[in-house]
Scaffold this active site. Structure first.
Site, PDB file in Angstrom:
ATOM      1  CG  ASP A  99      -7.109  -3.631  -3.114  1.00 62.29           C
ATOM      2  OD1 ASP A  99      -7.750  -2.834  -2.415  1.00 62.29           O
ATOM      3  OD2 ASP A  99      -5.867  -3.743  -3.081  1.00 62.29           O
ATOM      4  CB  SER A 137      -0.957  -0.038   1.206  1.00 61.30           C
ATOM      5  OG  SER A 137      -2.045   0.832   1.016  1.00 61.30           O
ATOM      6  CG  HIS A 175      -5.417  -2.620   0.244  1.00 56.51           C
ATOM      7  ND1 HIS A 175      -4.877  -2.344  -1.000  1.00 56.51           N
ATOM      8  CD2 HIS A 175      -4.798  -1.767   1.103  1.00 56.51           C
ATOM      9  CE1 HIS A 175      -3.972  -1.381  -0.888  1.00 56.51           C
ATOM     10  NE2 HIS A 175      -3.901  -1.012   0.371  1.00 56.51           N
TER      11      HIS A 175
END
Length: 267
Positions: free
Chosen positions: A218, A91, A246
């Site tokens: 996601d 991320s 995610h």
């Protein structure tokens, strides 16, 4: 039953895999990946970035990407000159990985972006999420997620999603045990590093082998946004994890492990 493929660790450039968490997370989120990589003889190391995990820094005091990423760059700085590592950034951890590539290109054998902000030179990590969160200006005016660590009359210092939002955005396929762990472990996200433009050069950042792992279910970084990232900034290899939210280290740890092993073994 899941059987581990035999792994050849004979000719690896490095066995060290540095795991860099995303926004709000800490080293704790990699607990499944750490054990799976250790089982095959690799050396995974999970770091807490500034103001994250059990690092004691107040997240509201973290005002630059350099400061936020310091535990990672300190680690790379301390490595002997002849030693390399593989970096894995999740991320927003992708911004710290990009920053580290710019600072220490010779110490990084490969960089893996796991549903991560793989930005271009001059881009802000926030830009990657902006489809989801609207433009920075609008977001900063309207967002109910903002933390004002220096008082309401000063600019916001952090971000904090509520539990229901976190569940919907990050953990739509993750086991309830891991969602419970995250609920008690996640911390406010320092805002300034996400809003900072990165300066990346072909002679540093551009020399590393980059890989991108796409997560296909996601809700935080949609598959379309991930496609755009790899189109705009093509990596050396692209991998996809079906049925992953995610956070594949929770939702699809075996699939993630298999890909990391494969990347580690690439010449």
């Amino acid at each position: 039953m899941y059987f581990q493929h035999p792994v050849s660790l004979e000719n690896l450039e490095t066995k060290k895999i540095i795991l860099v968490h995303g926004e709000g997370f800490g080293a704790w989120c990699w607990y499944k990946t750490l054990s799976l990589l250790e089982e095959v003889g690799l050396i995974p190391i999970a770091l807490d970035l500034k103001g994250s995990g059990i690092d004691l820094t107040d997240p509201n005091s973290v005002t630059t990407l350099e400061n936020y990423s310091k535990p990672l760059t300190d680690y790379l700085h301390s490595l002997p000159d002849d030693e390399k590592v593989i970096l894995v950034g999740h991320s927003f951890g992708g911004a710290s990985v990009s920053y580290a590539l710019e600072c220490y290109p010779k110490k990084i054998s490969k960089a893996v972006f796991l549903s991560a902000t793989m930005v271009l030179d001059g881009q802000k990590p926030f830009d990657v999420f902006s489809d989801k969160l609207s433009s920075a200006e609008v977001f900063l005016k309207e967002s109910q997620f903002l933390v004002y660590g220096n008082g309401r009359d000063k600019p916001p210092t952090g971000l904090m999603f509520d539990k229901q939002q976190i569940k919907g955005l990050y953990f739509n396929q993750s086991p309830s045990k891991d969602i419970a762990l995250a609920a008690v472990s996640m911390r406010p996200i320092p805002l300034a590093p996400i809003m900072e433009k990165l300066s990346l050069t072909p002679e540093n950042y551009g020399t590393a082998k980059r890989f991108f792992i796409q997560t296909l279910d996601d809700h935080m970084l949609s598959p379309d946004v991930q496609e755009k990232l790899v189109r705009d900034n093509p990596p050396h290899g692209i991998y996809k994890i079906k049925g992953s939210d995610h956070c594949p280290f929770f939702s699809r740890p075996q699939a993630l492990n298999k890909i990391l092993l494969e990347i580690a073994q690439l010449p």
